[in-house]
Design a protein around this motif. Structure first.
Motif, PDB file in Angstrom:
ATOM      1  N   LEU A 141       0.848  -1.186   0.000  1.00 21.67           N
ATOM      2  CA  LEU A 141       0.000   0.000   0.000  1.00 21.67           C
ATOM      3  C   LEU A 141       0.885   1.238   0.000  1.00 21.67           C
ATOM      4  N   MET A 142       0.631   2.156  -0.928  1.00 23.06           N
ATOM      5  CA  MET A 142       1.373   3.416  -0.993  1.00 23.06           C
ATOM      6  C   MET A 142       0.375   4.553  -0.866  1.00 23.06           C
ATOM      7  N   PRO A 175       3.197  -4.196   3.737  1.00 23.78           N
ATOM      8  CA  PRO A 175       4.144  -3.081   3.731  1.00 23.78           C
ATOM      9  C   PRO A 175       3.468  -1.812   3.229  1.00 23.78           C
ATOM     10  N   VAL A 176       3.727  -0.696   3.880  1.00 23.27           N
ATOM     11  CA  VAL A 176       3.081   0.575   3.540  1.00 23.27           C
ATOM     12  C   VAL A 176       4.149   1.656   3.377  1.00 23.27           C
ATOM     13  N   ASP A 188       2.354  11.722   9.811  1.00 25.28           N
ATOM     14  CA  ASP A 188       2.799  11.277  11.131  1.00 25.28           C
ATOM     15  C   ASP A 188       1.731  10.401  11.798  1.00 25.28           C
ATOM     16  N   VAL A 189       0.466  10.765  11.619  1.00 24.23           N
ATOM     17  CA  VAL A 189      -0.629   9.973  12.175  1.00 24.23           C
ATOM     18  C   VAL A 189      -0.649   8.580  11.543  1.00 24.23           C
ATOM     19  N   LEU A 190      -0.498   8.520  10.233  1.00 27.92           N
ATOM     20  CA  LEU A 190      -0.500   7.234   9.537  1.00 27.92           C
ATOM     21  C   LEU A 190       0.675   6.367   9.974  1.00 27.92           C
ATOM     22  N   LEU A 191       1.844   6.969  10.082  1.00 25.69           N
ATOM     23  CA  LEU A 191       3.028   6.212  10.466  1.00 25.69           C
ATOM     24  C   LEU A 191       2.883   5.617  11.862  1.00 25.69           C
ATOM     25  N   GLN A 240       3.586  -1.627   9.584  1.00 24.64           N
ATOM     26  CA  GLN A 240       4.721  -1.764   8.666  1.00 24.64           C
ATOM     27  C   GLN A 240       4.863  -0.545   7.751  1.00 24.64           C
ATOM     28  N   ALA A 241       4.727   0.649   8.304  1.00 26.07           N
ATOM     29  CA  ALA A 241       4.764   1.867   7.480  1.00 26.07           C
ATOM     30  C   ALA A 241       6.127   2.536   7.535  1.00 26.07           C
TER      31      ALA A 241
END
Length: 300
Positions: free
Chosen positions: A113-114, A205-206, A223-226, A231-232
Protein backbone atom coordinates in the motif's frame (compact mmCIF):
# COMPACT_ATOMS: atom_id res chain seq x y z
CA UNK A 1 -9.40 -0.82 -21.71
CA UNK A 2 -12.67 -2.03 -20.23
CA UNK A 3 -15.75 -0.92 -18.35
CA UNK A 4 -17.23 -2.53 -15.24
CA UNK A 5 -20.90 -2.13 -14.36
CA UNK A 6 -21.54 -1.76 -10.62
CA UNK A 7 -25.17 -0.94 -9.99
CA UNK A 8 -25.78 2.38 -11.73
CA UNK A 9 -22.05 3.14 -11.96
CA UNK A 10 -19.89 2.45 -15.00
CA UNK A 11 -16.20 2.27 -14.03
CA UNK A 12 -13.56 2.65 -16.74
CA UNK A 13 -10.15 0.99 -16.37
CA UNK A 14 -7.18 -0.26 -18.37
CA UNK A 15 -3.96 -2.18 -17.80
CA UNK A 16 -0.68 -1.33 -19.55
CA UNK A 17 2.86 -2.71 -19.43
CA UNK A 18 4.42 -5.83 -17.93
CA UNK A 19 5.62 -6.77 -14.48
CA UNK A 20 3.91 -6.91 -11.10
CA UNK A 21 0.55 -5.10 -11.11
CA UNK A 22 0.22 -1.59 -9.68
CA UNK A 23 -3.16 0.15 -9.35
CA UNK A 24 -3.31 3.96 -9.15
CA UNK A 25 -6.32 5.58 -7.46
CA UNK A 26 -6.64 9.34 -8.00
CA UNK A 27 -7.83 12.21 -5.82
CA UNK A 28 -10.93 14.43 -5.93
CA UNK A 29 -11.86 15.55 -9.41
CA UNK A 30 -8.82 13.98 -11.07
CA UNK A 31 -9.14 11.46 -13.91
CA UNK A 32 -6.60 8.65 -14.26
CA UNK A 33 -4.85 10.69 -16.99
CA UNK A 34 -3.47 12.90 -14.20
CA UNK A 35 -0.87 10.19 -13.50
CA UNK A 36 0.86 10.97 -16.79
CA UNK A 37 4.12 12.10 -15.17
CA UNK A 38 4.45 8.86 -13.18
CA UNK A 39 3.67 6.42 -15.97
CA UNK A 40 6.98 6.35 -17.91
CA UNK A 41 8.90 5.36 -14.80
CA UNK A 42 6.32 2.96 -13.36
CA UNK A 43 5.88 1.15 -16.67
CA UNK A 44 9.54 0.14 -16.63
CA UNK A 45 8.74 -2.42 -13.95
CA UNK A 46 5.00 -2.74 -13.57
CA UNK A 47 1.73 -3.53 -15.24
CA UNK A 48 0.00 -0.25 -14.37
CA UNK A 49 -3.74 -0.46 -13.83
CA UNK A 50 -5.45 2.90 -14.27
CA UNK A 51 -9.06 3.58 -13.34
CA UNK A 52 -11.37 6.56 -13.42
CA UNK A 53 -13.19 6.85 -10.11
CA UNK A 54 -16.94 7.20 -10.33
CA UNK A 55 -17.73 10.82 -11.04
CA UNK A 56 -14.75 11.63 -13.27
CA UNK A 57 -13.11 10.87 -16.60
CA UNK A 58 -14.62 8.05 -18.65
CA UNK A 59 -16.58 6.65 -15.70
CA UNK A 60 -20.17 7.67 -15.07
CA UNK A 61 -21.65 10.03 -12.50
CA UNK A 62 -24.38 7.99 -10.76
CA UNK A 63 -27.50 9.87 -9.71
CA UNK A 64 -27.33 8.65 -6.14
CA UNK A 65 -24.73 9.81 -3.63
CA UNK A 66 -21.90 7.40 -2.86
CA UNK A 67 -19.23 6.98 -0.22
CA UNK A 68 -15.55 6.06 0.05
CA UNK A 69 -16.63 2.47 0.71
CA UNK A 70 -18.40 2.37 -2.68
CA UNK A 71 -15.25 3.61 -4.40
CA UNK A 72 -13.19 0.95 -2.62
CA UNK A 73 -15.64 -1.65 -3.93
CA UNK A 74 -15.12 -0.19 -7.43
CA UNK A 75 -11.36 -0.62 -7.08
CA UNK A 76 -11.84 -4.17 -5.82
CA UNK A 77 -13.98 -4.97 -8.86
CA UNK A 78 -11.28 -3.58 -11.16
CA UNK A 79 -8.59 -5.74 -9.54
CA UNK A 80 -10.75 -8.84 -9.81
CA UNK A 81 -11.51 -8.08 -13.45
CA UNK A 82 -7.81 -7.52 -14.21
CA UNK A 83 -7.11 -10.93 -12.61
CA UNK A 84 -3.36 -10.28 -12.23
CA UNK A 85 -3.03 -11.33 -8.61
CA UNK A 86 -2.31 -9.13 -5.58
CA UNK A 87 -1.36 -5.61 -6.69
CA UNK A 88 0.65 -2.73 -5.34
CA UNK A 89 -1.87 0.03 -4.59
CA UNK A 90 -1.00 3.72 -4.96
CA UNK A 91 -3.67 6.02 -3.55
CA UNK A 92 -3.33 9.78 -3.93
CA UNK A 93 -5.22 12.23 -1.67
CA UNK A 94 -8.85 11.01 -1.71
CA UNK A 95 -7.48 7.92 -3.46
CA UNK A 96 -5.48 7.22 -0.31
CA UNK A 97 -8.72 6.89 1.66
CA UNK A 98 -10.08 4.55 -0.99
CA UNK A 99 -6.83 2.54 -0.94
CA UNK A 100 -6.94 2.13 2.83
CA UNK A 101 -10.53 0.87 2.69
CA UNK A 102 -9.59 -1.51 -0.13
CA UNK A 103 -6.67 -2.94 1.82
CA UNK A 104 -8.77 -3.40 4.95
CA UNK A 105 -11.73 -5.04 3.20
CA UNK A 106 -9.83 -7.16 0.64
CA UNK A 107 -6.26 -7.74 1.89
CA UNK A 108 -5.85 -10.74 -0.40
CA UNK A 109 -5.85 -8.35 -3.38
CA UNK A 110 -3.16 -6.06 -1.95
CA UNK A 111 0.60 -6.71 -2.11
CA UNK A 112 1.65 -3.31 -0.76
CA UNK A 113 0.00 0.00 0.00
CA UNK A 114 1.37 3.42 -0.99
CA UNK A 115 -0.42 6.40 0.52
CA UNK A 116 0.36 9.75 -1.08
CA UNK A 117 -0.66 13.16 0.35
CA UNK A 118 -3.50 11.61 2.32
CA UNK A 119 -4.88 11.04 5.81
CA UNK A 120 -6.85 8.41 7.74
CA UNK A 121 -9.99 10.45 7.08
CA UNK A 122 -12.84 11.24 9.45
CA UNK A 123 -12.28 13.00 12.78
CA UNK A 124 -8.65 11.86 12.95
CA UNK A 125 -7.61 13.75 9.81
CA UNK A 126 -5.55 16.91 10.35
CA UNK A 127 -7.38 19.63 8.44
CA UNK A 128 -5.97 22.38 6.24
CA UNK A 129 -5.68 25.89 7.64
CA UNK A 130 -8.95 27.91 7.62
CA UNK A 131 -7.54 30.49 5.19
CA UNK A 132 -6.75 27.69 2.71
CA UNK A 133 -10.17 26.09 3.14
CA UNK A 134 -11.93 29.42 2.48
CA UNK A 135 -10.43 29.55 -1.00
CA UNK A 136 -12.26 26.39 -2.04
CA UNK A 137 -15.56 28.27 -1.71
CA UNK A 138 -14.27 31.00 -4.01
CA UNK A 139 -13.24 28.52 -6.71
CA UNK A 140 -16.52 26.61 -6.64
CA UNK A 141 -18.42 28.95 -8.96
CA UNK A 142 -15.65 29.42 -11.52
CA UNK A 143 -15.29 27.58 -14.84
CA UNK A 144 -13.14 24.46 -14.47
CA UNK A 145 -9.96 25.77 -16.10
CA UNK A 146 -10.12 29.11 -14.33
CA UNK A 147 -10.66 27.36 -11.00
CA UNK A 148 -7.65 25.11 -11.69
CA UNK A 149 -5.40 28.15 -12.23
CA UNK A 150 -6.72 29.86 -9.09
CA UNK A 151 -6.02 26.70 -7.08
CA UNK A 152 -2.47 26.32 -8.39
CA UNK A 153 -0.69 28.45 -5.74
CA UNK A 154 -2.28 26.31 -3.03
CA UNK A 155 -1.87 22.82 -4.47
CA UNK A 156 1.65 23.18 -5.93
CA UNK A 157 4.89 24.16 -4.25
CA UNK A 158 6.16 27.73 -4.50
CA UNK A 159 8.77 26.96 -7.12
CA UNK A 160 6.62 24.95 -9.54
CA UNK A 161 7.08 26.38 -13.07
CA UNK A 162 3.98 27.82 -14.73
CA UNK A 163 4.68 25.62 -17.77
CA UNK A 164 4.47 22.49 -15.62
CA UNK A 165 1.18 23.65 -14.10
CA UNK A 166 -0.23 24.42 -17.56
CA UNK A 167 0.74 20.95 -18.80
CA UNK A 168 -1.16 19.37 -15.88
CA UNK A 169 -4.21 21.55 -16.43
CA UNK A 170 -4.25 20.77 -20.15
CA UNK A 171 -4.32 17.04 -19.36
CA UNK A 172 -7.17 17.48 -16.88
CA UNK A 173 -9.21 19.74 -19.15
CA UNK A 174 -9.10 17.12 -21.92
CA UNK A 175 -11.60 15.24 -19.72
CA UNK A 176 -13.02 17.94 -17.44
CA UNK A 177 -14.83 16.89 -14.29
CA UNK A 178 -18.42 18.07 -13.94
CA UNK A 179 -19.50 20.07 -10.90
CA UNK A 180 -21.86 17.25 -9.98
CA UNK A 181 -19.12 14.62 -10.13
CA UNK A 182 -16.72 16.79 -8.16
CA UNK A 183 -19.36 17.64 -5.57
CA UNK A 184 -20.28 14.01 -4.98
CA UNK A 185 -16.65 12.98 -4.56
CA UNK A 186 -16.14 15.87 -2.14
CA UNK A 187 -19.22 14.81 -0.18
CA UNK A 188 -17.89 11.23 0.00
CA UNK A 189 -14.68 12.51 1.60
CA UNK A 190 -16.50 14.89 3.96
CA UNK A 191 -18.82 12.18 5.26
CA UNK A 192 -16.24 9.38 5.52
CA UNK A 193 -16.05 8.02 9.07
CA UNK A 194 -12.32 7.36 8.78
CA UNK A 195 -10.31 4.22 9.38
CA UNK A 196 -7.64 5.07 11.97
CA UNK A 197 -8.72 2.50 14.62
CA UNK A 198 -8.59 -0.25 11.98
CA UNK A 199 -5.18 0.59 10.54
CA UNK A 200 -3.40 -1.49 13.19
CA UNK A 201 -4.89 -4.53 11.41
CA UNK A 202 -3.03 -3.79 8.17
CA UNK A 203 -0.46 -6.52 7.59
CA UNK A 204 1.06 -5.24 4.37
CA UNK A 205 4.14 -3.08 3.73
CA UNK A 206 3.08 0.57 3.54
CA UNK A 207 4.90 3.56 2.06
CA UNK A 208 3.67 7.03 3.02
CA UNK A 209 4.61 9.72 0.47
CA UNK A 210 4.37 13.32 1.60
CA UNK A 211 5.40 16.76 0.39
CA UNK A 212 6.67 19.05 3.14
CA UNK A 213 4.84 22.07 1.66
CA UNK A 214 1.44 20.38 1.29
CA UNK A 215 -1.25 22.91 2.31
CA UNK A 216 -4.22 20.66 1.47
CA UNK A 217 -3.24 17.59 3.49
CA UNK A 218 -0.64 18.81 6.03
CA UNK A 219 2.37 16.65 6.87
CA UNK A 220 0.94 15.95 10.33
CA UNK A 221 -1.36 13.44 8.63
CA UNK A 222 1.65 11.42 7.51
CA UNK A 223 2.80 11.28 11.13
CA UNK A 224 -0.63 9.97 12.18
CA UNK A 225 -0.50 7.23 9.54
CA UNK A 226 3.03 6.21 10.47
CA UNK A 227 2.09 5.88 14.13
CA UNK A 228 -0.99 3.79 13.35
CA UNK A 229 0.25 1.34 10.68
CA UNK A 230 2.57 -1.47 11.82
CA UNK A 231 4.72 -1.76 8.67
CA UNK A 232 4.76 1.87 7.48
CA UNK A 233 7.74 3.93 6.33
CA UNK A 234 7.94 7.55 5.14
CA UNK A 235 9.28 9.21 2.00
CA UNK A 236 9.39 13.00 2.39
CA UNK A 237 9.74 15.35 -0.58
CA UNK A 238 11.19 18.70 0.46
CA UNK A 239 9.31 21.73 -0.85
CA UNK A 240 6.71 19.66 -2.69
CA UNK A 241 3.08 20.69 -2.44
CA UNK A 242 -0.04 18.55 -2.60
CA UNK A 243 0.63 17.64 -6.23
CA UNK A 244 3.99 16.07 -5.47
CA UNK A 245 3.56 14.00 -8.63
CA UNK A 246 4.57 17.19 -10.45
CA UNK A 247 6.68 18.97 -7.84
CA UNK A 248 8.81 15.88 -7.10
CA UNK A 249 7.87 13.33 -9.78
CA UNK A 250 11.35 11.81 -10.13
CA UNK A 251 11.75 11.43 -6.35
CA UNK A 252 8.31 9.87 -6.02
CA UNK A 253 8.87 7.38 -8.86
CA UNK A 254 12.26 6.35 -7.47
CA UNK A 255 10.79 5.78 -4.00
CA UNK A 256 7.86 3.80 -5.40
CA UNK A 257 10.06 1.58 -7.57
CA UNK A 258 12.51 0.90 -4.73
CA UNK A 259 9.64 0.04 -2.40
CA UNK A 260 7.82 -2.28 -4.80
CA UNK A 261 11.05 -3.96 -5.94
CA UNK A 262 11.91 -4.80 -2.32
CA UNK A 263 8.42 -6.19 -1.71
CA UNK A 264 8.45 -8.23 -4.94
CA UNK A 265 11.86 -9.69 -4.06
CA UNK A 266 10.67 -10.66 -0.58
CA UNK A 267 7.58 -12.29 -2.05
CA UNK A 268 9.72 -14.38 -4.41
CA UNK A 269 12.10 -15.39 -1.63
CA UNK A 270 9.36 -16.33 0.82
CA UNK A 271 9.19 -20.10 1.46
CA UNK A 272 6.21 -21.77 -0.10
CA UNK A 273 4.24 -24.46 1.74
CA UNK A 274 5.48 -27.95 0.87
CA UNK A 275 2.67 -29.92 -0.78
CA UNK A 276 1.91 -33.40 0.59
CA UNK A 277 3.71 -36.31 -1.05
CA UNK A 278 0.65 -37.43 -2.95
CA UNK A 279 0.38 -34.02 -4.62
CA UNK A 280 3.78 -34.32 -6.37
CA UNK A 281 3.66 -35.15 -10.09
CA UNK A 282 4.25 -38.86 -10.64
CA UNK A 283 3.57 -39.78 -7.03
CA UNK A 284 2.16 -43.27 -6.66
CA UNK A 285 -0.98 -43.63 -4.58
CA UNK A 286 -0.77 -46.72 -2.38
CA UNK A 287 -4.00 -48.12 -1.00
CA UNK A 288 -4.21 -49.74 2.39
CA UNK A 289 -5.50 -52.89 0.69
CA UNK A 290 -2.15 -53.24 -1.07
CA UNK A 291 -0.18 -53.37 2.21
CA UNK A 292 0.10 -56.70 4.06
CA UNK A 293 -1.60 -56.70 7.40
CA UNK A 294 -3.57 -53.50 6.73
CA UNK A 295 -6.44 -54.94 4.77
CA UNK A 296 -8.81 -54.82 7.71
CA UNK A 297 -8.71 -51.74 9.93
CA UNK A 298 -12.06 -52.47 11.57
CA UNK A 299 -11.71 -52.70 15.38
CA UNK A 300 -12.26 -56.19 16.74
Amino acid sequence: MAVIERGSARIWWEARGTGSPLLIIQGIGYPSDASWRLLPGLLTRHTVIAMDNRGVGRSSVPDEQWGIEDMAADAEAVLRAADLGPAHILGLSMGGLVAQELALRSPELVATLMLGCTSPGGPDAILMRPDVAEQFTEWGNLPAEQAAWRAAPVIYGKGTPAAAIKADIDVRMARPTSRVGYGKQLYAVATYAGCLPRLRDLRRPVLVLQGTADLIVPKANADVLLAAIPQARLHLMQGAGHIFTTDAAASAVEAILDFTAEADAQALAAPRPTPPLWAHPGAEVVLAADLPGLTDLTPA
